[in-house]
Design a protein around this motif. Sequence first.
Motif, PDB file in Angstrom:
ATOM      1  N   GLU A 275       3.154   3.965  -2.191  1.00 19.44           N
ATOM      2  CA  GLU A 275       2.008   2.894  -2.258  1.00 19.44           C
ATOM      3  C   GLU A 275       2.147   1.413  -1.717  1.00 19.44           C
ATOM      4  OE1 GLU A 275      -0.926   3.336  -3.813  1.00 19.44           O
ATOM      5  OE2 GLU A 275      -0.808   5.460  -4.527  1.00 19.44           O
ATOM      6  N   SER A 279       0.232   0.716   1.756  1.00 22.87           N
ATOM      7  CA  SER A 279      -0.975  -0.490   1.215  1.00 22.87           C
ATOM      8  C   SER A 279      -1.947  -0.822   2.246  1.00 22.87           C
ATOM      9  CB  SER A 279      -0.164  -1.446   0.507  1.00 22.87           C
ATOM     10  OG  SER A 279       0.543  -2.169   1.507  1.00 22.87           O
ATOM     11  N   ASN A 282      -5.740   0.403   2.197  1.00 18.33           N
ATOM     12  CA  ASN A 282      -6.386   0.327   0.975  1.00 18.33           C
ATOM     13  C   ASN A 282      -7.764  -0.018   1.020  1.00 18.33           C
ATOM     14  OD1 ASN A 282      -4.597   0.886  -0.991  1.00 18.33           O
ATOM     15  ND2 ASN A 282      -3.705  -1.132  -1.287  1.00 18.33           N
ATOM     16  N   LYS A 288      -8.701   5.240   2.225  1.00 16.54           N
ATOM     17  CA  LYS A 288      -7.967   5.534   0.958  1.00 16.54           C
ATOM     18  C   LYS A 288      -7.722   7.072   1.038  1.00 16.54           C
ATOM     19  CE  LYS A 288      -8.663   1.925  -2.208  1.00 16.54           C
ATOM     20  NZ  LYS A 288      -8.904   1.391  -3.609  1.00 16.54           N
ATOM     21  N   LYS A 291      -4.891   7.711   2.789  1.00 16.49           N
ATOM     22  CA  LYS A 291      -3.490   7.394   1.994  1.00 16.49           C
ATOM     23  C   LYS A 291      -2.997   8.151   1.161  1.00 16.49           C
ATOM     24  CE  LYS A 291      -2.124   3.670  -0.925  1.00 16.49           C
ATOM     25  NZ  LYS A 291      -2.288   2.556  -1.768  1.00 16.49           N
ATOM     26  N   ALA A 292      -4.293   8.794   0.467  1.00 16.99           N
ATOM     27  CA  ALA A 292      -3.946   9.931  -0.713  1.00 16.99           C
ATOM     28  C   ALA A 292      -3.418  11.132  -0.097  1.00 16.99           C
ATOM     29  CB  ALA A 292      -5.188  10.129  -1.640  1.00 16.99           C
ATOM     30  N   ALA A 323      -1.755  10.185  -7.976  1.00 11.83           N
ATOM     31  CA  ALA A 323      -1.818   9.502  -6.717  1.00 11.83           C
ATOM     32  C   ALA A 323      -3.327   9.833  -6.054  1.00 11.83           C
ATOM     33  CB  ALA A 323      -0.945  10.200  -5.636  1.00 11.83           C
ATOM     34  N   ASN A 327      -6.049   6.534  -5.808  1.00 15.67           N
ATOM     35  CA  ASN A 327      -6.618   6.356  -4.412  1.00 15.67           C
ATOM     36  C   ASN A 327      -7.995   6.571  -4.144  1.00 15.67           C
ATOM     37  OD1 ASN A 327      -4.171   5.051  -2.623  1.00 15.67           O
ATOM     38  ND2 ASN A 327      -3.240   6.939  -3.879  1.00 15.67           N
ATOM     39  N   ASN A 329      -9.856   5.927  -7.058  1.00 15.35           N
ATOM     40  CA  ASN A 329     -10.656   5.255  -7.878  1.00 15.35           C
ATOM     41  C   ASN A 329     -11.320   6.116  -8.834  1.00 15.35           C
ATOM     42  OD1 ASN A 329     -10.231   2.674  -6.770  1.00 15.35           O
ATOM     43  ND2 ASN A 329     -11.958   3.055  -5.362  1.00 15.35           N
TER      44      ASN A 329
END
Length: 680
Positions: A275, A279, A282, A288, A291-292, A323, A327, A329
């Motif tokens: 994470e 970052s 983000n 995101k 990222k996930a 996770a 990511n 939300n």
Amino acid sequence: MKLLDFAIVKLAFWLIAGILVGYYLTISLGVSLLLSITLVILLFVIYQTSLRTFKPTVWFGLVSYLAMLSLGILTVNIHNQKLYKNHYTSIYDFSKTSTSNIYVTIREVLKPNTYNARYIAKINRIDTTKAVGKILLNIALDSSKNTLNVDDKLIINANLQNLKPPKNPDQFNYKAYLKKQYVYAQIYSNNNHTLTISHNTFSILGYANRIRLFVNKKLETLDFSKNELAVINALLLGQRQNIDKALYQDYANAGAIHILAISGLHIGIILFMLEFLFSFLNRGKHSKLIKAFLIVTILWLFAIIAGLSPSVVRAVTMFTAVAIAINLNRPHNIFNTLAISVFVLLLFKPMFLFEVGFQMSYLAVIGIVTIQPLLYNPIKTRFWLPNKVFNYATVSIAAQIGVLPISLYYFHQFPGLFLLTNMVIIPFLGFILGYGFIVIIMATLNIPKNIITNFYGDIIDAMNLFFKWVAQQESFLFKDISINGILLFVCYLLIIAFVRYLTIKTFKRLVICLIAIILFQSTLIFNKFQHETSDEYIIFQKSKKSILGFQKGKQLYIYSNLKPPITKETMLTKYAVSNFITTVKADSLKNVYSINNKTLLVIDSLNTYQIKSFTADYLLLRNSPKIHLKRVIDSLKPKTIIADGSNYKSYVTRWKETCRKEKLPFHSTYEKGAYIFKLN
């Protein structure tokens, strides 16, 4: 918040119930498949009906649970290749003495024992017949040969042998353990009767094994000590096969065995690192999502490299859900996350349910989630440093409470200094893991030994020495704690009742707590009465030794030719703990014993049995007496003859044949295990 308010928790519960039913009851694959299809169709019909009428019905929930129950049974049967027609247990004659050419593929490398390298292998063919199923492969150790690897294909000229149960009561049942891995037979062979026909890698586990071997070879160039390298392998690669037995015991006695098994603690730290590392992604919805995807991919690649052990897969599955929720939300609840991971794992690997590590990892997480807030909130302060200390301490205590009953049930010991161990190591574990990954990267880039790698070796060595010191504080290690299945169940009922009451203090929950306490006390009283009134005579099996035991309530009298102290004999310790025995007394062997008004005569190498007008109900042959058994039978007229592990095998074979001709029961402890006298 009620736990059973979550639908996935209910579904996971019924799936677990189905796995238990499928494992302990014999239900054919066809029946379980037909039942599952029928229930799914019925569920679909009820769902469509409720949509048309706009009325929810209780039948939908009931059929859903039954469908999950059936799915659990079906999952067990699908994974159990023994139910297939071409499984080796159906096509191989285990009674034959001639050897066969057995074609196998290595699937897993196990920790070797004193005499053999050991593997889990998949059978492909027996002679010219195609076959399926997993076996335990034992190959005699030979330093001139290389260790086999995952995906290696072999031809072995040998015969399949049935797995053997433990020779003495209350010993670890390796046969039952392997059965839960769908392993039902074994092969003993050596390098002279084994031909490797392929070293090609073709499976995910095979590639993972090659990566581990590559990393290991690179780490060896950094001159880590044997123990340092073994711990690094366990911490970072999930492989514990090379850990020295004494070092492993130090970690266990210090209450730090969870550090050597990659689990939720390690994966949680790795998730935190990832994470932080990603970052910069983000910003924005799509970044995101990327990222996930990256985090989940890396977690699963790590799980594969670590060998997909139950604890690793459980932790990665759970933190995958975390996770994604973080990511994207999405709101997430820890019980939902746990239930999802349980459901997915058991759907694909139902036998994970019986893994000790699997059970303890979930109980530890549940303990942290439910108990830690109750411990931490009352002592929380306004200051950062005390809160950190209190947080680490309460997390350790909560996890320990969660696993305490089941830990006592399996291991019968409690490390009193577990809190010291966790408070010293856990805060630095993230640093140790991160540092370790940097060292691995340096090793794979062929960067030679330097101050950075040397310092990491010093850290691991210091950690080993610390756990060794903690383990040596024997007064804080509580051993030989007796607990059975009923007491285990009642302990968890008591913990649940107390946690519920402390969460919301109501009169009803207080009454439930008091009932749980009474039930716990009643179970203790019942166990005490049951074991104080139990008597048992037993002839234990031990090579080259004679051991007779007489349990009288909570006392165990041992008659043997063992060297003191007899408490070093693991078989006797396990027997005493499992039977709630508090006192063990030792004495030398006698020639005659009275067992419930029946006579046991012991004949040893001195042949002291020439007694006129003497008959024996039981005859124990020990220390290879040179006797003519037919004449002894005619003289003493015994009803049962027993030979223990102190006799030559050739003598036992001859005695067995004599008893067969005389139609007299014969029991060899070497072949059949300990002999337990029936006193009623």
